[in-house]
Design an enzyme around this catalytic site. Structure first.
Site, PDB file in Angstrom:
ATOM      1  N   ARG A 107     -43.794  56.121 -43.843  1.00  0.00           N
ATOM      2  CA  ARG A 107     -43.902  55.300 -42.624  1.00  0.00           C
ATOM      3  C   ARG A 107     -44.364  56.062 -41.395  1.00  0.00           C
ATOM      4  NH1 ARG A 107     -44.955  51.112 -45.463  1.00  0.00           N
ATOM      5  NH2 ARG A 107     -43.203  49.853 -46.167  1.00  0.00           N
ATOM      6  N   ASP A 136     -37.872  49.948 -42.320  1.00  0.00           N
ATOM      7  CA  ASP A 136     -39.269  50.287 -42.061  1.00  0.00           C
ATOM      8  C   ASP A 136     -39.677  50.026 -40.612  1.00  0.00           C
ATOM      9  OD1 ASP A 136     -39.750  51.275 -44.566  1.00  0.00           O
ATOM     10  OD2 ASP A 136     -40.284  49.327 -45.404  1.00  0.00           O
ATOM     11  N   SER A 186     -40.273  41.644 -53.325  1.00  0.00           N
ATOM     12  CA  SER A 186     -40.958  42.367 -52.263  1.00  0.00           C
ATOM     13  C   SER A 186     -41.072  43.817 -52.729  1.00  0.00           C
ATOM     14  CB  SER A 186     -40.127  42.266 -50.984  1.00  0.00           C
ATOM     15  OG  SER A 186     -40.496  43.311 -50.125  1.00  0.00           O
TER      16      SER A 186
HETATM   17  N1  ARG Z   1     -34.893  50.523 -48.964  1.00  0.00           N
HETATM   18  C1  ARG Z   1     -36.043  51.360 -49.010  1.00  0.00           C
HETATM   19  C2  ARG Z   1     -36.211  52.126 -47.726  1.00  0.00           C
HETATM   20  O1  ARG Z   1     -35.640  51.751 -46.753  1.00  0.00           O
HETATM   21  C3  ARG Z   1     -37.279  50.642 -49.428  1.00  0.00           C
HETATM   22  C4  ARG Z   1     -37.791  49.524 -48.584  1.00  0.00           C
HETATM   23  C5  ARG Z   1     -39.023  49.012 -49.226  1.00  0.00           C
HETATM   24  N2  ARG Z   1     -39.564  47.810 -48.786  1.00  0.00           N
HETATM   25  C6  ARG Z   1     -39.930  46.812 -49.622  1.00  0.00           C
HETATM   26  N3  ARG Z   1     -40.730  45.927 -49.162  1.00  0.00           N
HETATM   27  N4  ARG Z   1     -39.500  46.706 -50.824  1.00  0.00           N
HETATM   28  O2  ARG Z   1     -36.898  53.122 -47.668  1.00  0.00           O
END
Ligand code: ARG
Length: 433
Positions: A107, A136, A186
């Site tokens: 990110r 995120d 997702s």
């Molecule tokens: N929980 C994980 C993180 O905060 C993954 C988030 C991923 N997003 C998704 N759209 N599945 O790094």
């Protein structure tokens, strides 16, 4: 209190972080309408299209069909591996002991690249497709706010209040193409891992169905014979696989393929998000798991017990900063200075056995290993002078032994003791007399 959210009703130019999926495709139209703005799009290539890199061309075409002014696809794979994944490996970065930060560390990189595009195109606002509930958004926004406090950040998902059904209606109304197969999960993917959420996965009491995995074979169906691989690390960074020197991206790709075949790295995690929510997350992290396990083993082999114990604390703190979106915090640099010093000597070979979902280190070698067989062997040839123990142990245990005895005396004065074993010993002694 200041108004929370977008400050203006109109922007000349907005840059959208674009994945090509339903959310961000609707967003192109929505931003154009809502802010009477020209929309630019940006897709970061972090190796997510393992199978089909031509997908990036489709994404670009889709963006232009939706009327964006200019689309950027930027290949960030090498930067991602060298500047984000290698530090994660050096820090043995497993959030809550299990999640190797695959989504998390991508990110800040994407955010910084977005800022660069925005500067180049004189764009005033950057939009992304994160909800207001996840990690995120924090990782993107904190990084962008630190690098470019003057650029506004827009989060349409918070503003538009559409569920999935409304989004589909919105897409139909605006002639936004919708992928045929109904995506129930997702998903976020890159070279290091695949994160999966939503649908039935939101029920922690239910075992994740097989269809939420798309990289790894199930361990039951993995080959019946184990495979051994050899990883060579240089200063904490993996540089060779099975004696073959590989560029950093190819090394991860190759390990990924081997790991997937053996069903390595399926993770089912009840995770504590930065904002405090608990969430159920599924990951597929074949290469990440193998590399962190191997690295950690070699590091432990070359470090003193004091270094090992302190490194665990530093690693955990580093991992939390990376997870919680505070990549820009100066503490990360300070911790990394320590981590890099430790990794100066993490050079050597690790052999890992892959078999039906498990990756276990079976042997390691390093010119900096602190193991000395002449001392450690139980053979009579050992050079370790066992008589030294007579002097060492009373000194080593001095305070602990006194502490224990004082505590028990004090307890007998107050009439209570919670040390049952001591009670037993006292009773036994009285009986004998
Ligand atoms: N929980 C994980 C993180 O905060 C993954 C988030 C991923 N997003 C998704 N759209 N599945 O790094």
């Amino acid at each position: 209190m200041n108004q929370l959210g977008p400050k203006k009703n109109k922007y000349n130019k907005i840059l959208l972080m674009y994945s090509g999926g339903l959310d961000t495709s609707c967003m192109i139209k929505w931003l154009q309408d809502k802010y009477s703005s020209e929309v630019y799009t940006f897709t970061a290539d972090l190796g997510q299209e393992f199978v089909d890199p031509s997908r990036f061309e489709e994404i670009e075409e889709k963006a232009y069909n939706l009327g964006v002014k200019k689309h950027y696809t930027i290949d960030l794979k090498e930067k991602f591996v060298c500047d984000y994944l290698f530090p994660t490996i050096k820090a043995n970065g497993l959030y809550q002991g299990i999640y190797p930060l695959s989504t998390a560390v991508g990110r800040p990189l994407i955010a910084i690249e977005a800022i660069k595009i925005a500067r180049q195109e004189k764009i005033e606002a950057i939009a992304h497709g994160c909800t207001g509930k996840g990690n995120d958004q924090i990782r993107f926004n904190v990084t962008m706010r630190a690098y470019a406090p003057n650029i506004e950040i827009l989060q349409p998902i918070i503003e538009w209040n559409m569920g999935r059904d409304e989004e589909i209606k919105y897409a139909q109304l605006h002639e936004i193409p919708i992928q045929k197969q109904n995506k129930k999960y997702s998903v976020d993917e890159n070279l290091f891992g695949r994160s999966v959420e939503c649908d039935v996965l939101e029920y922690p009491e239910i075992e994740p169905p097989e269809d939420c995995y798309s990289w790894t074979v199930s361990p039951e169906n993995a080959p019946d014979n184990p495979e051994y691989i050899q990883i060579h690390f240089e200063k904490g960074m993996p540089i060779q696989l099975n004696d073959k020197s590989l560029n950093c991206v190819d090394l991860i790709r190759e390990l990924h393929n081997i790991g997937c075949k053996h069903g390595i790295g399926r993770v089912n995690h009840m995770e504590d998000r930065a904002i405090g929510l608990k969430s159920r997350e599924i990951y597929e992290i074949p290469a990440a798991l193998i590399l962190i396990k191997a690295h950690k083993d070699l590091e432990k082999f070359v470090c003193t017990k004091h270094e090992n114990s302190f490194k665990t604390i530093v690693d955990q703190r580093w991992t939390e900063l990376a997870y919680e979106g505070l990549w820009v915090d100066p503490l990360r640099d300070a911790l990394e200075a320590f981590i890099n010093v430790i990794n100066e000597k993490v050079t050597g070979e690790v052999k890992v056995k892959l078999f039906k979902g498990s990756a276990s280190v079976v042997s390691r070698e390093s010119p900096y290993g602190l193991y000395d067989i002449n001392l450690a062997t139980y053979d009579t040839k050992s050079t370790f002078n066992q008589k030294l123990s007579y002097g060492f142990i009373p000194i080593w245990g001095l305070q602990s032994e006194i502490g224990f005895q004082v505590r028990n005396t004090a307890k007998s004065i107050t009439g209570s003791t919670n040390n049952d074993q001591m009670e037993e010993v006292i009773k036994y002694e009285t009986k004998k007399e």
